[in-house]
Design a protein around this motif. Structure first.
Motif, PDB file in Angstrom:
ATOM      1  N   VAL A   7     -19.321  -9.826  81.216  1.00 20.67           N
ATOM      2  CA  VAL A   7     -19.835  -8.818  80.289  1.00 20.67           C
ATOM      3  C   VAL A   7     -19.286  -7.449  80.687  1.00 20.67           C
ATOM      4  CG1 VAL A   7     -22.005  -8.506  81.580  1.00 20.67           C
ATOM      5  CG2 VAL A   7     -21.896  -7.872  79.180  1.00 20.67           C
ATOM      6  N   ILE A   8     -18.705  -6.789  79.691  1.00 23.54           N
ATOM      7  CA  ILE A   8     -18.277  -5.399  79.815  1.00 23.54           C
ATOM      8  C   ILE A   8     -19.206  -4.595  78.925  1.00 23.54           C
ATOM      9  CG2 ILE A   8     -16.509  -3.712  79.163  1.00 23.54           C
ATOM     10  CD1 ILE A   8     -14.394  -5.729  79.931  1.00 23.54           C
ATOM     11  N   ALA A   9     -19.715  -3.503  79.447  1.00 25.94           N
ATOM     12  CA  ALA A   9     -20.569  -2.617  78.657  1.00 25.94           C
ATOM     13  C   ALA A   9     -19.923  -1.238  78.590  1.00 25.94           C
ATOM     14  CB  ALA A   9     -21.955  -2.525  79.280  1.00 25.94           C
ATOM     15  N   ASN A  10     -20.064  -0.606  77.435  1.00 26.85           N
ATOM     16  CA  ASN A  10     -19.570   0.763  77.310  1.00 26.85           C
ATOM     17  C   ASN A  10     -20.645   1.735  77.808  1.00 26.85           C
ATOM     18  OD1 ASN A  10     -21.422   1.025  75.179  1.00 26.85           O
ATOM     19  ND2 ASN A  10     -19.856   0.785  73.588  1.00 26.85           N
ATOM     20  N   ASP A  11     -20.391   3.025  77.632  1.00 26.03           N
ATOM     21  CA  ASP A  11     -21.321   4.047  78.138  1.00 26.03           C
ATOM     22  C   ASP A  11     -22.695   4.001  77.463  1.00 26.03           C
ATOM     23  OD1 ASP A  11     -19.376   4.950  79.863  1.00 26.03           O
ATOM     24  OD2 ASP A  11     -18.690   6.553  78.525  1.00 26.03           O
ATOM     25  N   HIS A  12     -22.792   3.364  76.310  1.00 30.69           N
ATOM     26  CA  HIS A  12     -24.059   3.251  75.583  1.00 30.69           C
ATOM     27  C   HIS A  12     -24.756   1.916  75.863  1.00 30.69           C
ATOM     28  CE1 HIS A  12     -22.809   6.810  73.438  1.00 30.69           C
ATOM     29  NE2 HIS A  12     -21.681   6.214  73.116  1.00 30.69           N
ATOM     30  N   HIS A  13     -24.240   1.187  76.864  1.00 32.90           N
ATOM     31  CA  HIS A  13     -24.742  -0.150  77.222  1.00 32.90           C
ATOM     32  C   HIS A  13     -24.615  -1.146  76.070  1.00 32.90           C
ATOM     33  CE1 HIS A  13     -27.186   1.313  80.925  1.00 32.90           C
ATOM     34  NE2 HIS A  13     -25.891   1.291  81.133  1.00 32.90           N
ATOM     35  N   GLU A  22      -8.549 -18.585  69.680  1.00 33.52           N
ATOM     36  CA  GLU A  22      -9.921 -18.641  70.185  1.00 33.52           C
ATOM     37  C   GLU A  22     -10.804 -17.503  69.693  1.00 33.52           C
ATOM     38  OE1 GLU A  22     -10.258 -19.204  74.412  1.00 33.52           O
ATOM     39  OE2 GLU A  22      -8.648 -20.684  74.457  1.00 33.52           O
ATOM     40  N   THR A  23     -10.218 -16.375  69.338  1.00 38.53           N
ATOM     41  CA  THR A  23     -10.983 -15.173  68.991  1.00 38.53           C
ATOM     42  C   THR A  23     -10.549 -14.621  67.640  1.00 38.53           C
ATOM     43  OG1 THR A  23     -11.256 -14.592  71.328  1.00 38.53           O
ATOM     44  CG2 THR A  23     -11.542 -12.822  69.744  1.00 38.53           C
ATOM     45  N   LEU A  24     -11.529 -14.451  66.745  1.00 34.81           N
ATOM     46  CA  LEU A  24     -11.252 -13.843  65.438  1.00 34.81           C
ATOM     47  C   LEU A  24     -11.395 -12.328  65.479  1.00 34.81           C
ATOM     48  CD1 LEU A  24     -13.163 -16.364  63.132  1.00 34.81           C
ATOM     49  CD2 LEU A  24     -10.681 -16.131  63.406  1.00 34.81           C
ATOM     50  N   ASP A  25     -12.333 -11.839  66.310  1.00 32.32           N
ATOM     51  CA  ASP A  25     -12.611 -10.406  66.353  1.00 32.32           C
ATOM     52  C   ASP A  25     -13.311 -10.080  67.658  1.00 32.32           C
ATOM     53  OD1 ASP A  25     -12.752  -7.764  65.482  1.00 32.32           O
ATOM     54  OD2 ASP A  25     -14.437  -8.095  64.121  1.00 32.32           O
ATOM     55  N   LEU A  26     -13.253  -8.831  68.045  1.00 34.05           N
ATOM     56  CA  LEU A  26     -13.969  -8.300  69.210  1.00 34.05           C
ATOM     57  C   LEU A  26     -14.720  -7.056  68.768  1.00 34.05           C
ATOM     58  CD1 LEU A  26     -11.045  -8.557  71.743  1.00 34.05           C
ATOM     59  CD2 LEU A  26     -13.208  -9.763  71.979  1.00 34.05           C
ATOM     60  N   LYS A  27     -15.936  -6.909  69.268  1.00 34.30           N
ATOM     61  CA  LYS A  27     -16.726  -5.743  68.873  1.00 34.30           C
ATOM     62  C   LYS A  27     -17.800  -5.486  69.931  1.00 34.30           C
ATOM     63  CE  LYS A  27     -19.680  -4.047  65.158  1.00 34.30           C
ATOM     64  NZ  LYS A  27     -20.325  -4.353  63.886  1.00 34.30           N
ATOM     65  N   TYR A  28     -18.110  -4.205  70.135  1.00 32.95           N
ATOM     66  CA  TYR A  28     -19.237  -3.836  70.996  1.00 32.95           C
ATOM     67  C   TYR A  28     -20.513  -3.882  70.163  1.00 32.95           C
ATOM     68  CZ  TYR A  28     -16.340  -2.398  74.904  1.00 32.95           C
ATOM     69  OH  TYR A  28     -15.478  -2.400  75.967  1.00 32.95           O
ATOM     70  N   TRP A  29     -21.557  -4.477  70.744  1.00 29.33           N
ATOM     71  CA  TRP A  29     -22.846  -4.639  70.072  1.00 29.33           C
ATOM     72  C   TRP A  29     -23.967  -4.080  70.941  1.00 29.33           C
ATOM     73  CZ3 TRP A  29     -23.382  -6.762  65.239  1.00 29.33           C
ATOM     74  CH2 TRP A  29     -22.269  -7.436  64.724  1.00 29.33           C
ATOM     75  N   SER A  30     -24.934  -3.455  70.285  1.00 26.18           N
ATOM     76  CA  SER A  30     -26.146  -3.028  70.962  1.00 26.18           C
ATOM     77  C   SER A  30     -26.942  -4.268  71.369  1.00 26.18           C
ATOM     78  CB  SER A  30     -26.990  -2.163  70.028  1.00 26.18           C
ATOM     79  OG  SER A  30     -28.303  -2.028  70.535  1.00 26.18           O
ATOM     80  N   LEU A  31     -27.531  -4.239  72.544  1.00 32.27           N
ATOM     81  CA  LEU A  31     -28.354  -5.355  72.995  1.00 32.27           C
ATOM     82  C   LEU A  31     -29.641  -5.472  72.174  1.00 32.27           C
ATOM     83  CD1 LEU A  31     -27.730  -4.932  76.795  1.00 32.27           C
ATOM     84  CD2 LEU A  31     -27.081  -6.917  75.406  1.00 32.27           C
ATOM     85  N   LYS A  47     -29.592  -7.135  79.536  1.00 35.04           N
ATOM     86  CA  LYS A  47     -30.507  -6.073  79.108  1.00 35.04           C
ATOM     87  C   LYS A  47     -31.521  -5.758  80.215  1.00 35.04           C
ATOM     88  CE  LYS A  47     -33.524  -4.721  75.316  1.00 35.04           C
ATOM     89  NZ  LYS A  47     -34.053  -5.097  73.999  1.00 35.04           N
ATOM     90  N   ALA A  48     -32.073  -6.784  80.842  1.00 33.81           N
ATOM     91  CA  ALA A  48     -33.024  -6.582  81.938  1.00 33.81           C
ATOM     92  C   ALA A  48     -32.351  -5.865  83.106  1.00 33.81           C
ATOM     93  CB  ALA A  48     -33.600  -7.919  82.390  1.00 33.81           C
ATOM     94  N   TYR A  49     -31.112  -6.210  83.401  1.00 34.66           N
ATOM     95  CA  TYR A  49     -30.361  -5.553  84.479  1.00 34.66           C
ATOM     96  C   TYR A  49     -30.188  -4.067  84.168  1.00 34.66           C
ATOM     97  CZ  TYR A  49     -26.434  -4.205  87.434  1.00 34.66           C
ATOM     98  OH  TYR A  49     -25.621  -3.551  88.333  1.00 34.66           O
ATOM     99  N   PHE A  50     -29.767  -3.733  82.945  1.00 38.01           N
ATOM    100  CA  PHE A  50     -29.601  -2.332  82.575  1.00 38.01           C
ATOM    101  C   PHE A  50     -30.924  -1.580  82.595  1.00 38.01           C
ATOM    102  CE2 PHE A  50     -25.605  -3.535  80.032  1.00 38.01           C
ATOM    103  CZ  PHE A  50     -24.801  -3.319  81.135  1.00 38.01           C
ATOM    104  N   ASN A  51     -32.005  -2.220  82.151  1.00 34.37           N
ATOM    105  CA  ASN A  51     -33.325  -1.579  82.191  1.00 34.37           C
ATOM    106  C   ASN A  51     -33.756  -1.318  83.621  1.00 34.37           C
ATOM    107  OD1 ASN A  51     -33.589  -1.483  79.416  1.00 34.37           O
ATOM    108  ND2 ASN A  51     -34.703  -3.416  79.296  1.00 34.37           N
ATOM    109  N   GLN A  52     -33.459  -2.232  84.545  1.00 38.74           N
ATOM    110  CA  GLN A  52     -33.788  -2.040  85.955  1.00 38.74           C
ATOM    111  C   GLN A  52     -33.009  -0.864  86.531  1.00 38.74           C
ATOM    112  OE1 GLN A  52     -36.239  -3.474  87.681  1.00 38.74           O
ATOM    113  NE2 GLN A  52     -35.740  -2.204  89.424  1.00 38.74           N
ATOM    114  N   LEU A  53     -31.746  -0.735  86.128  1.00 34.66           N
ATOM    115  CA  LEU A  53     -30.941   0.409  86.600  1.00 34.66           C
ATOM    116  C   LEU A  53     -31.560   1.725  86.154  1.00 34.66           C
ATOM    117  CD1 LEU A  53     -27.246  -0.738  86.025  1.00 34.66           C
ATOM    118  CD2 LEU A  53     -28.501  -0.617  88.189  1.00 34.66           C
TER     119      LEU A  53
END
Length: 156
Positions: free
Chosen positions: A25-31, A118-127, A146-152
């Motif tokens: 999992v890669i997350a951007n600055d907005h998680h 294998e991949t049709l599209d890539l997109k960042y999604w809000s949890l 999501k739990a990991y980010f909330n703990q941070l």
């Protein structure tokens, strides 16, 4: 041994199999997390996939991330093992998947700009606003993220 699973499937057909997989999992600055739209099931999942014979969870995840998203990644942290992943694919294959999930960071390559086998599209999604997912295991992994980010947030 490339295509190990394909070779095993020629022997067992569509019978249920237990398989090992790895995802990152890669997350951007907005998680928001990067997901790929799969060609086989036409729903979304974390970049990753099954281990080939002789691979470790880490090497498989690095290989699969490049195949699924076009990115070279480095491991940041293990986020756990998920062993309740049941999937029936459109071709009739049935699996119980044991997946290792990693938090990763991009270190090279570039996000795929066109569809692959294998991949049709890539997109960042809000949890908090996820698209239709591959299976319950994918949902469980994203809940752990999501739990990991909330703990941070609590710790900072």
């Amino acid at each position: 041994m490339a295509n190990y699973i394909k070779e095993v499937r020629t022997l067992v057909g569509h019978k249920p199999m237990i398989l090992n997989a790895s995802a990152g999992v890669i997350a951007n600055d907005h998680h928001e997390v990067l997901l790929n739209l799969r060609t086989d099931t036409h729903n979304w999942s974390l970049p990753g996939g099954y281990l080939e014979y002789g691979e470790t969870f880490a090497t498989a995840m690095i290989r699969e991330y490049k195949e699924d998203a076009g990115l070279d990644v480095a491991l940041v942290k293990s986020l756990g093992i998920f062993d309740q992943g049941f999937t029936e694919y459109p071709n009739g294959d049935v699996t119980q998947v044991i997946s290792q999930l990693y938090l990763v960071k991009p270190v090279g390559g570039h996000t795929l700009e066109q569809a692959t086998d294998e991949t049709l599209d890539l997109k960042y999604w809000s949890l908090d606003d996820l698209p239709p997912l591959l299976n319950q295991q994918t949902a469980d992994m994203l809940a752990a993220v999501k739990a990991y980010f909330n703990q941070l947030k609590v710790e900072s």
